[in-house]
Design a protein around this motif. Sequence first.
Motif, PDB file in Angstrom:
ATOM      1  N   MET A  59      29.593  14.683 -65.449  1.00  0.00           N
ATOM      2  CA  MET A  59      29.266  14.671 -66.871  1.00  0.00           C
ATOM      3  C   MET A  59      29.761  15.940 -67.586  1.00  0.00           C
ATOM      4  SD  MET A  59      28.049  11.727 -67.391  1.00  0.00           S
ATOM      5  CE  MET A  59      27.167  11.670 -68.952  1.00  0.00           C
ATOM      6  N   ARG A  80      33.038  13.583 -70.326  1.00  0.00           N
ATOM      7  CA  ARG A  80      32.535  12.214 -70.387  1.00  0.00           C
ATOM      8  C   ARG A  80      33.224  11.506 -71.557  1.00  0.00           C
ATOM      9  NH1 ARG A  80      31.417  12.595 -74.827  1.00  0.00           N
ATOM     10  NH2 ARG A  80      30.395  10.607 -74.633  1.00  0.00           N
ATOM     11  N   GLY A  81      33.011  10.180 -71.629  1.00  0.00           N
ATOM     12  CA  GLY A  81      33.750   9.376 -72.599  1.00  0.00           C
ATOM     13  C   GLY A  81      34.991   8.839 -71.887  1.00  0.00           C
ATOM     14  N   ALA A  82      35.121   7.510 -71.858  1.00  0.00           N
ATOM     15  CA  ALA A  82      36.154   6.886 -71.027  1.00  0.00           C
ATOM     16  C   ALA A  82      37.568   7.459 -71.249  1.00  0.00           C
ATOM     17  CB  ALA A  82      36.124   5.373 -71.252  1.00  0.00           C
ATOM     18  N   PRO A  83      38.065   7.549 -72.504  1.00  0.00           N
ATOM     19  CA  PRO A  83      39.431   8.067 -72.659  1.00  0.00           C
ATOM     20  C   PRO A  83      39.544   9.540 -72.250  1.00  0.00           C
ATOM     21  CG  PRO A  83      38.764   6.813 -74.597  1.00  0.00           C
ATOM     22  CD  PRO A  83      37.526   7.029 -73.781  1.00  0.00           C
ATOM     23  N   ARG A 139      34.187   8.079 -62.318  1.00  0.00           N
ATOM     24  CA  ARG A 139      33.291   7.236 -63.123  1.00  0.00           C
ATOM     25  C   ARG A 139      33.751   5.788 -62.938  1.00  0.00           C
ATOM     26  NH1 ARG A 139      30.870   9.817 -67.459  1.00  0.00           N
ATOM     27  NH2 ARG A 139      29.351   8.168 -67.373  1.00  0.00           N
ATOM     28  N   CYS A 143      25.841   6.062 -78.800  1.00  0.00           N
ATOM     29  CA  CYS A 143      26.478   6.978 -77.853  1.00  0.00           C
ATOM     30  C   CYS A 143      27.439   7.914 -78.584  1.00  0.00           C
ATOM     31  CB  CYS A 143      27.174   6.195 -76.735  1.00  0.00           C
ATOM     32  SG  CYS A 143      27.549   7.210 -75.281  1.00  0.00           S
ATOM     33  N   ASN A 144      28.412   8.477 -77.869  1.00  0.00           N
ATOM     34  CA  ASN A 144      29.417   9.325 -78.513  1.00  0.00           C
ATOM     35  C   ASN A 144      30.796   8.775 -78.217  1.00  0.00           C
ATOM     36  OD1 ASN A 144      31.419  11.924 -77.996  1.00  0.00           O
ATOM     37  ND2 ASN A 144      30.321  11.941 -79.921  1.00  0.00           N
ATOM     38  N   THR A 145      31.542   8.527 -79.278  1.00  0.00           N
ATOM     39  CA  THR A 145      32.875   7.926 -79.142  1.00  0.00           C
ATOM     40  C   THR A 145      33.882   8.734 -79.953  1.00  0.00           C
ATOM     41  OG1 THR A 145      32.466   6.544 -81.060  1.00  0.00           O
ATOM     42  CG2 THR A 145      31.891   5.600 -78.916  1.00  0.00           C
ATOM     43  N   THR A 190      37.084   6.612 -81.337  1.00  0.00           N
ATOM     44  CA  THR A 190      37.287   5.160 -81.444  1.00  0.00           C
ATOM     45  C   THR A 190      36.303   4.590 -82.479  1.00  0.00           C
ATOM     46  OG1 THR A 190      35.844   4.854 -79.518  1.00  0.00           O
ATOM     47  CG2 THR A 190      38.215   4.953 -79.115  1.00  0.00           C
ATOM     48  N   GLN A 211      23.651  11.418 -75.668  1.00  0.00           N
ATOM     49  CA  GLN A 211      24.982  11.709 -76.217  1.00  0.00           C
ATOM     50  C   GLN A 211      24.990  11.578 -77.745  1.00  0.00           C
ATOM     51  OE1 GLN A 211      24.353   9.746 -73.593  1.00  0.00           O
ATOM     52  NE2 GLN A 211      26.002   9.772 -72.085  1.00  0.00           N
ATOM     53  N   ALA A 217      33.792   1.451 -75.974  1.00  0.00           N
ATOM     54  CA  ALA A 217      33.831   0.646 -74.745  1.00  0.00           C
ATOM     55  C   ALA A 217      34.301   1.492 -73.581  1.00  0.00           C
ATOM     56  CB  ALA A 217      34.773  -0.540 -74.918  1.00  0.00           C
ATOM     57  N   ASP A 218      33.740   1.205 -72.428  1.00  0.00           N
ATOM     58  CA  ASP A 218      34.243   1.806 -71.198  1.00  0.00           C
ATOM     59  C   ASP A 218      35.211   0.884 -70.479  1.00  0.00           C
ATOM     60  OD1 ASP A 218      31.531   3.295 -71.669  1.00  0.00           O
ATOM     61  OD2 ASP A 218      32.767   4.516 -70.345  1.00  0.00           O
ATOM     62  N   ASN A 223      29.733  -0.924 -71.922  1.00  0.00           N
ATOM     63  CA  ASN A 223      29.597   0.311 -72.723  1.00  0.00           C
ATOM     64  C   ASN A 223      28.231   0.933 -72.418  1.00  0.00           C
ATOM     65  OD1 ASN A 223      30.692   2.136 -74.730  1.00  0.00           O
ATOM     66  ND2 ASN A 223      29.092   1.393 -76.104  1.00  0.00           N
ATOM     67  N   LYS A 224      27.976   2.061 -73.021  1.00  0.00           N
ATOM     68  CA  LYS A 224      26.740   2.811 -72.774  1.00  0.00           C
ATOM     69  C   LYS A 224      25.509   1.919 -72.817  1.00  0.00           C
ATOM     70  CE  LYS A 224      26.462   6.205 -71.928  1.00  0.00           C
ATOM     71  NZ  LYS A 224      26.418   6.528 -70.492  1.00  0.00           N
ATOM     72  N   PHE A 229      25.395   2.089 -68.008  1.00  0.00           N
ATOM     73  CA  PHE A 229      26.149   1.179 -68.879  1.00  0.00           C
ATOM     74  C   PHE A 229      25.547  -0.223 -68.791  1.00  0.00           C
ATOM     75  CE2 PHE A 229      28.849   4.514 -67.199  1.00  0.00           C
ATOM     76  CZ  PHE A 229      29.363   5.067 -68.353  1.00  0.00           C
TER      77      PHE A 229
HETATM   78  O1  MRU Z   1      28.319   8.447 -70.010  1.00  0.00           O
HETATM   79  P1  MRU Z   1      29.317   8.785 -71.068  1.00  0.00           P
HETATM   80  O2  MRU Z   1      28.844   9.870 -71.980  1.00  0.00           O
HETATM   81  O3  MRU Z   1      30.686   9.061 -70.497  1.00  0.00           O
HETATM   82  O4  MRU Z   1      29.397   7.448 -71.921  1.00  0.00           O
HETATM   83  C1  MRU Z   1      30.281   7.320 -72.984  1.00  0.00           C
HETATM   84  C2  MRU Z   1      30.273   5.961 -73.579  1.00  0.00           C
HETATM   85  O5  MRU Z   1      29.635   5.040 -73.134  1.00  0.00           O
HETATM   86  C3  MRU Z   1      31.199   5.745 -74.704  1.00  0.00           C
HETATM   87  O6  MRU Z   1      30.637   4.931 -75.667  1.00  0.00           O
HETATM   88  C4  MRU Z   1      32.463   5.116 -74.124  1.00  0.00           C
HETATM   89  O7  MRU Z   1      32.907   5.852 -72.992  1.00  0.00           O
HETATM   90  C5  MRU Z   1      33.529   5.028 -75.095  1.00  0.00           C
HETATM   91  S1  MRU Z   1      34.191   6.648 -75.489  1.00  0.00           S
HETATM   92  C6  MRU Z   1      35.395   6.407 -76.646  1.00  0.00           C
END
Ligand code: MRU
Length: 317
Positions: free
Chosen positions: A1, A4-7, A49, A126-128, A138, A165, A205-206, A216-217, A283
């Motif tokens: 952590m 964090r955040g998929a991208p 992850r 969450c945080n995107t 996103t 988040q 989205a993850d 997603n979260k 998620f």
């Molecule tokens: O556990 P995290 O903080 O990595 O979770 C993040 C999320 O679920 C985001 O909504 C998702 O990764 C999309 S980030 C553009």
Amino acid sequence: MEVRGAPAIALVGCLSLAVELAGGSGPTEDLGALEEFVGQRLGVLLGARPTAVNMAREAQRLRAFVRTRVETPGVTPQQLRESIIEYIEGLLEKDRGDNRSIGEHGARHILQGVPGGGPVTLLTHCNTGTLATAGYGTALGVVRALHARGSLSRVFCTETRPYNQGSRLTALELRHDGIPATLIGDSAAAAAIRDRGVNAVVVGADRVAANGDVANKIGTFQLAVVARHLRVPFYVAAPSSSCDPSLPGGHLIPIEERPKAELTHLGGVLLADPEVDVWNPAFDVTPHELITGGIITEWGVFAPQELRQALEERGGN
Ligand code: MRU
């Protein structure tokens, strides 16, 4: 952590490899050995992850890129090393550009669905944003694009228990940018959507499966159920790099479970019976039929059932 955040997970993972290569790590004399080194380092990153697909996809594409370079006649190990670094640096720019496009497509689509063309009130989870991507974000990119047009009345952001988040990151980003924002408890979401004039819910989205189901979260699924009940459009904002056409449906997406202490403790203080049984999935999966607004990608907004074709037409992603 820490990341964090998929991208952002994929980008930081790849950049860590670029830093190693730029610092001289790995074999210097032999192309095959350098390819093996890159493959081995990517393998280490893949377990980070499991729910997000981005790291796996970037690793797959980077391996294919390295293979092509190795097969190119006359390429030296030094040239291979430099081209990998350059390739990875390009990913940063692409992600920022994709997010800007997601913001524009999403803003336009949401405003088209509102009588009088806006301004609109959104709810996000969450945080995107900049802290989860290479920049701009996103779902938060859509919020930023609407704000830039003067078409955003307010955005509600959920605190996003148990890791917070939303309160720790999203609220900070929104305040930093001067965007009118209100933080709410996760349990206030249904009331906020119904009683505070929310026009649309937009989340990130993850991983997006081929049929449009979205991981997603945790808490995303219940937001989609509420939005459907209240007839408020529910959007998922995701770059094509978060799509996984190899998975037919969301039930096949692995869901990461997080430590019990995230629920039993807050800031190191015990809040629950220490012996209580805990289930803490990070998620959940939202079925495609609940994504009523659409999936906002860098190419445009698609109904979930149109996504597979869009990915095929553009060569996977
Ligand atoms: O556990 P995290 O903080 O990595 O979770 C993040 C999320 O679920 C985001 O909504 C998702 O990764 C999309 S980030 C553009």
